[in-house]
Design an enzyme around this catalytic site. Structure first.
Site, PDB file in Angstrom:
ATOM      1  N   ARG A 167     -24.246  17.898 -21.640  1.00  0.00           N
ATOM      2  CA  ARG A 167     -24.042  17.028 -22.814  1.00  0.00           C
ATOM      3  C   ARG A 167     -23.103  15.883 -22.415  1.00  0.00           C
ATOM      4  NH1 ARG A 167     -22.077  19.003 -28.832  1.00  0.00           N
ATOM      5  NH2 ARG A 167     -20.135  19.633 -27.812  1.00  0.00           N
ATOM      6  N   ASP A 447     -12.815  22.814 -31.358  1.00  0.00           N
ATOM      7  CA  ASP A 447     -13.023  21.692 -30.443  1.00  0.00           C
ATOM      8  C   ASP A 447     -12.929  20.398 -31.239  1.00  0.00           C
ATOM      9  OD1 ASP A 447     -15.439  21.320 -31.679  1.00  0.00           O
ATOM     10  OD2 ASP A 447     -16.670  21.851 -29.948  1.00  0.00           O
TER      11      ASP A 447
HETATM   12  C1  LIG Z   1     -18.767  22.263 -32.173  1.00  0.00           C
HETATM   13  C2  LIG Z   1     -19.196  22.224 -30.790  1.00  0.00           C
HETATM   14  O1  LIG Z   1     -19.317  21.185 -30.215  1.00  0.00           O
HETATM   15  S1  LIG Z   1     -19.417  23.696 -30.020  1.00  0.00           S
HETATM   16  C3  LIG Z   1     -19.584  23.346 -28.315  1.00  0.00           C
HETATM   17  C4  LIG Z   1     -18.348  22.915 -27.660  1.00  0.00           C
HETATM   18  N1  LIG Z   1     -17.311  23.928 -27.650  1.00  0.00           N
HETATM   19  C5  LIG Z   1     -17.274  24.844 -26.657  1.00  0.00           C
HETATM   20  O2  LIG Z   1     -18.103  24.782 -25.780  1.00  0.00           O
HETATM   21  C6  LIG Z   1     -16.192  25.883 -26.663  1.00  0.00           C
HETATM   22  C7  LIG Z   1     -16.494  26.927 -25.623  1.00  0.00           C
HETATM   23  N2  LIG Z   1     -15.509  28.014 -25.586  1.00  0.00           N
HETATM   24  C8  LIG Z   1     -14.355  27.909 -24.961  1.00  0.00           C
HETATM   25  O3  LIG Z   1     -14.011  26.857 -24.432  1.00  0.00           O
HETATM   26  C9  LIG Z   1     -13.512  29.151 -24.870  1.00  0.00           C
HETATM   27  O4  LIG Z   1     -14.233  30.274 -25.226  1.00  0.00           O
HETATM   28  C10 LIG Z   1     -12.237  29.146 -25.745  1.00  0.00           C
HETATM   29  C11 LIG Z   1     -11.362  27.983 -25.323  1.00  0.00           C
HETATM   30  C12 LIG Z   1     -12.570  29.023 -27.206  1.00  0.00           C
HETATM   31  C13 LIG Z   1     -11.495  30.462 -25.497  1.00  0.00           C
HETATM   32  O5  LIG Z   1     -11.276  30.566 -24.124  1.00  0.00           O
HETATM   33  P1  LIG Z   1     -10.230  31.621 -23.523  1.00  0.00           P
HETATM   34  O6  LIG Z   1      -8.964  31.506 -24.306  1.00  0.00           O
HETATM   35  O7  LIG Z   1     -10.172  31.401 -22.053  1.00  0.00           O
HETATM   36  O8  LIG Z   1     -10.916  32.978 -23.865  1.00  0.00           O
HETATM   37  P2  LIG Z   1     -10.706  34.365 -23.141  1.00  0.00           P
HETATM   38  O9  LIG Z   1      -9.326  34.489 -22.599  1.00  0.00           O
HETATM   39  O10 LIG Z   1     -11.168  35.411 -24.087  1.00  0.00           O
HETATM   40  O11 LIG Z   1     -11.721  34.299 -21.931  1.00  0.00           O
HETATM   41  C14 LIG Z   1     -12.089  35.429 -21.197  1.00  0.00           C
HETATM   42  C15 LIG Z   1     -12.899  34.971 -20.025  1.00  0.00           C
HETATM   43  O12 LIG Z   1     -14.083  34.336 -20.502  1.00  0.00           O
HETATM   44  C16 LIG Z   1     -14.162  33.027 -19.973  1.00  0.00           C
HETATM   45  N3  LIG Z   1     -14.746  32.163 -20.992  1.00  0.00           N
HETATM   46  C17 LIG Z   1     -14.384  32.037 -22.288  1.00  0.00           C
HETATM   47  N4  LIG Z   1     -15.203  31.168 -22.901  1.00  0.00           N
HETATM   48  C18 LIG Z   1     -16.086  30.750 -21.978  1.00  0.00           C
HETATM   49  C19 LIG Z   1     -17.177  29.839 -22.034  1.00  0.00           C
HETATM   50  N5  LIG Z   1     -17.521  29.221 -23.170  1.00  0.00           N
HETATM   51  N6  LIG Z   1     -17.871  29.625 -20.907  1.00  0.00           N
HETATM   52  C20 LIG Z   1     -17.527  30.266 -19.757  1.00  0.00           C
HETATM   53  N7  LIG Z   1     -16.512  31.134 -19.651  1.00  0.00           N
HETATM   54  C21 LIG Z   1     -15.797  31.369 -20.762  1.00  0.00           C
HETATM   55  C22 LIG Z   1     -12.745  32.628 -19.660  1.00  0.00           C
HETATM   56  O13 LIG Z   1     -12.735  31.592 -18.695  1.00  0.00           O
HETATM   57  C23 LIG Z   1     -12.186  33.948 -19.156  1.00  0.00           C
HETATM   58  O14 LIG Z   1     -12.640  34.114 -17.828  1.00  0.00           O
HETATM   59  P3  LIG Z   1     -11.852  35.085 -16.770  1.00  0.00           P
HETATM   60  O15 LIG Z   1     -11.712  36.426 -17.438  1.00  0.00           O
HETATM   61  O16 LIG Z   1     -12.737  35.087 -15.594  1.00  0.00           O
HETATM   62  O17 LIG Z   1     -10.533  34.435 -16.528  1.00  0.00           O
HETATM   63  O1  LIG Z   2     -21.718  20.062 -31.543  1.00  0.00           O
HETATM   64  C1  LIG Z   2     -21.790  20.966 -32.315  1.00  0.00           C
HETATM   65  C2  LIG Z   2     -21.215  21.014 -33.620  1.00  0.00           C
HETATM   66  O2  LIG Z   2     -21.344  22.056 -34.285  1.00  0.00           O
HETATM   67  O3  LIG Z   2     -20.609  20.003 -34.019  1.00  0.00           O
END
Ligand SMILES: CC(=O)SCCNC(=O)CCNC(=O)[C@H](O)C(C)(C)COP(=O)(O)OP(=O)(O)OC[C@H]1O[C@@H](n2cnc3c(N)ncnc32)[C@H](O)[C@@H]1OP(=O)(O)O
Ligand SMILES: O=CC(=O)O
Length: 534
Positions: A167, A447
């Site tokens: 994206r 986010d």
């Molecule tokens: C409205 C929108 O636009 S939605 C789309 C955009 N938003 C996103 O993509 C958010 C994606 N999610 C994230 O960034 C994360 O899940 C967060 C920031 C919310 C939480 O992350 P953390 O605090 O690191 O969560 P947590 O400690 O439970 O993570 C556990 C493990 O999962 C991994 N992890 C967590 N979320 C993700 C993810 N989305 N992708 C890959 N790995 C992930 C962490 O890196 C961690 O890895 P490790 O154990 O190897 O160190």
């Molecule tokens: O990009 C996704 C959203 O829910 O906003």
């Protein structure tokens, strides 16, 4: 493009450091390609942004969006999008995340069918994040990516990984560190251009392709611009037109009225639409903020079962399936809760309910924010969707009208809701300023889109005559400032003095206050926040 011809770098200026590893991305050829995109398309991009402002004036003057009379023939005629590639046929669970090196590996290994690597709302666009993100994706595609944590844990890719979709940033965002002919380059064209230039051929050789998610489109004319960018880029690199596949996020209220038209403009490149629910709520508040009829209740009360949200997601399913495209669901903001099994079970149940409703409505897949949620969503879709997708379910039974799309949600505004918007707004902006664009706050994924809702609500509640708490108090600048001080004290107590002092909370609070109390509504919080970023 002839790789032997010396690229012209005249007019291209980079205003940030370029260490040797960044130079592997910012090659003369890649920069010349981005500059060509810029020179061909940036004026149109700016015209379309000006058109958004004109439309806003019309909404402020009383107009509402409507299905466009001039494109009725597109809505009413039969056509479909070009065939969807094999590795985008089954998209039942898509994980999203920033372009961080470790998270890319974790997401690709997560068991999800697709990984949406995000230069947009989950990424704070520091120069390092943007260019390192391109390095990380390049290495992931070539399977050379490796990450070693400070504790010595080594991360590499599994044999079987998710299909990669990228994206790029939305049309409104500049890339301030790259200037072309004296102007900042478009963030969209930089992210798309660098990724496509370096990886399109490699992806094809590996049996996949250059796939994109397109954010925050407000009209089919903006989709037409992307389509023209795709054709130009493919011609330049000698890649057949139609190779790129794009999924458009329907995350603005105006785009919801142009779903057919958006798919039509992109029909050679379209893979589907996605319900970007958080931005959709933000867009609804933003576009209609000056209308006396529009006043949203607490953020937590606006969900996918709120009638206007359900209407738009159902229209998305019906439109996509009629056109042979995938309708992907949205993001449940719940993430696993550490050290609290009951709260964790509740979060999983919320996600399960959300995914079940989407699968039953006819969505062909959905988003999750965390690897721990992949199995929950997978289980639901496996049970409800035996084939790779359910495009065959045309949902002709659904009738969604303009009134359905514009039904205003009702409910109370509470002190708790106001406090939550303030607290989340400050904590998220502080995180973004520290270079982290997605954060777990109060056990929810936050986010840029979710923070936009928070600050937009505060702005509107202050100005709207009915912006009154359920206990009778009017939301005012003074009340906001009092609660902001109190929420800042709570944050300070929770994170400790040392982190509070260095964690950019004061700057975040100032920015939130400016956004919430200024006379004019800022189009996107990420624009003024970008001025504060390296
Ligand atoms: C409205 C929108 O636009 S939605 C789309 C955009 N938003 C996103 O993509 C958010 C994606 N999610 C994230 O960034 C994360 O899940 C967060 C920031 C919310 C939480 O992350 P953390 O605090 O690191 O969560 P947590 O400690 O439970 O993570 C556990 C493990 O999962 C991994 N992890 C967590 N979320 C993700 C993810 N989305 N992708 C890959 N790995 C992930 C962490 O890196 C961690 O890895 P490790 O154990 O190897 O160190
Ligand atoms: O990009 C996704 C959203 O829910 O906003």
């Amino acid at each position: 493009m002839n790789p032997k011809a010396a690229p012209s770098l005249d007019g291209i200026e980079i205003t940030a450091p370029v260490p040797p590893e960044f130079a592997e991305i910012l090659t003369p050829e890649a920069l010349a390609f981005v500059a060509k995109l810029h020179r061909e398309f940036d004026a149109r991009r700016r015209e379309l942004l000006a058109r958004r402002a004109e439309r806003q004036k019309a909404f402020d003057a009383g107009a509402w969006p409507a299905f466009l009379p001039e494109t009725k023939h597109i809505r009413e005629s039969e056509w479909t999008v070009a065939p969807i590639p094999h590795d985008l046929q089954d998209r039942r669970v898509e994980i999203t995340g920033p372009v961080d090196r470790k998270m890319i590996i974790n997401a690709l290994n997560s068991g999800a069918k697709v990984f949406m690597a995000d230069f947009e709302d989950a990424t704070s666009p520091t120069w390092t994040n943007i260019i390192q993100g391109q390095i990380n994706l390049r290495d992931a595609i070539r399977r050379t990516i490796r990450y070693e944590s400070p504790e010595g844990k080594v991360y590499t890719l599994n044999e079987q990984v998710a299909t990669l979709i990228v994206r790029p940033r939305g049309w409104h965002l500049p890339e301030k560190h790259i200037r072309i002919d004296g102007r900042p380059a478009s963030g969209s064209l930089v992210d798309f251009g660098l990724y496509f230039f370096h990886n399109a051929r490699e992806l094809l050789e590996r049996g996949t392709g250059p796939y994109f998610y397109l954010p925050k489109l407000e009209s089919h004319l903006e989709a037409r611009l992307w389509n023209d960018v795709f054709n130009f880029a493919q011609d330049e690199l000698g890649i057949p037109r139609g190779t790129i596949k794009a999924t458009v996020l329907i995350e603005t209220v105006t785009a919801a009225f142009e779903m057919d038209e958006i798919l039509y403009e992109l029909r050679d490149h379209a893979a589907g639409l996605n319900c970007g629910r958080w931005d959709y709520i933000f867009s609804f508040i933003k576009k209609f903020r000056n209308k006396p009829e529009v006043l949203f209740p607490d953020r937590a009360l606006v969900t996918m079962t709120t009638p206007f949200m359900r209407a738009y997601s159902q229209l998305c399913v019906k439109t996509c399936h009629r056109r042979g495209a995938h309708a992907i669901g949205g993001m449940a903001a719940f993430i696993p809760v550490k050290n609290d099994p009951e709260a964790n079970a509740r979060a999983f149940e919320k996600v399960r309910e959300d995914k079940l409703r989407e699968a039953r409505d006819g969505h062909d897949g959905t988003w999750v924010a965390h690897p721990g949620l992949v199995p929950v969503a997978m289980e639901v879709f496996d049970a409800e969707m035996p084939g790779p997708n359910q495009i065959h379910r045309k949902r002709e039974d659904l009738v969604v009208t303009a009134d359905d799309l514009l039904r205003i949600p009702e409910g109370p505004i509470t002190e708790g809701g106001l406090r939550e918007n303030i607290s989340v707004g400050v904590q998220y902006i502080a995180s973004w300023l520290r270079g982290v664009g997605a954060a777990a706050i109060n056990n929810l994924m936050e986010d840029a889109a979710t923070a936009e809702i928070s600050r937009a609500q505060i702005w509107q509640w202050i100005r709207h005559p009915k912006g009154v708490l359920d206990d009778g108090r009017k939301v005012t600048v003074e009340l906001f400032e009092t609660l902001l001080d109190e929420e800042m004290a709570k944050i300070r107590e929770r994170v400790g003095d040392a982190f509070f002092a260095q964690g950019r909370f004061e700057e975040a609070a100032k920015l939130l206050a400016d956004l919430a109390t200024s006379k004019d509504f800022a189009e996107f919080l990420t624009l003024p926040a970008y001025d504060l970023l390296d």
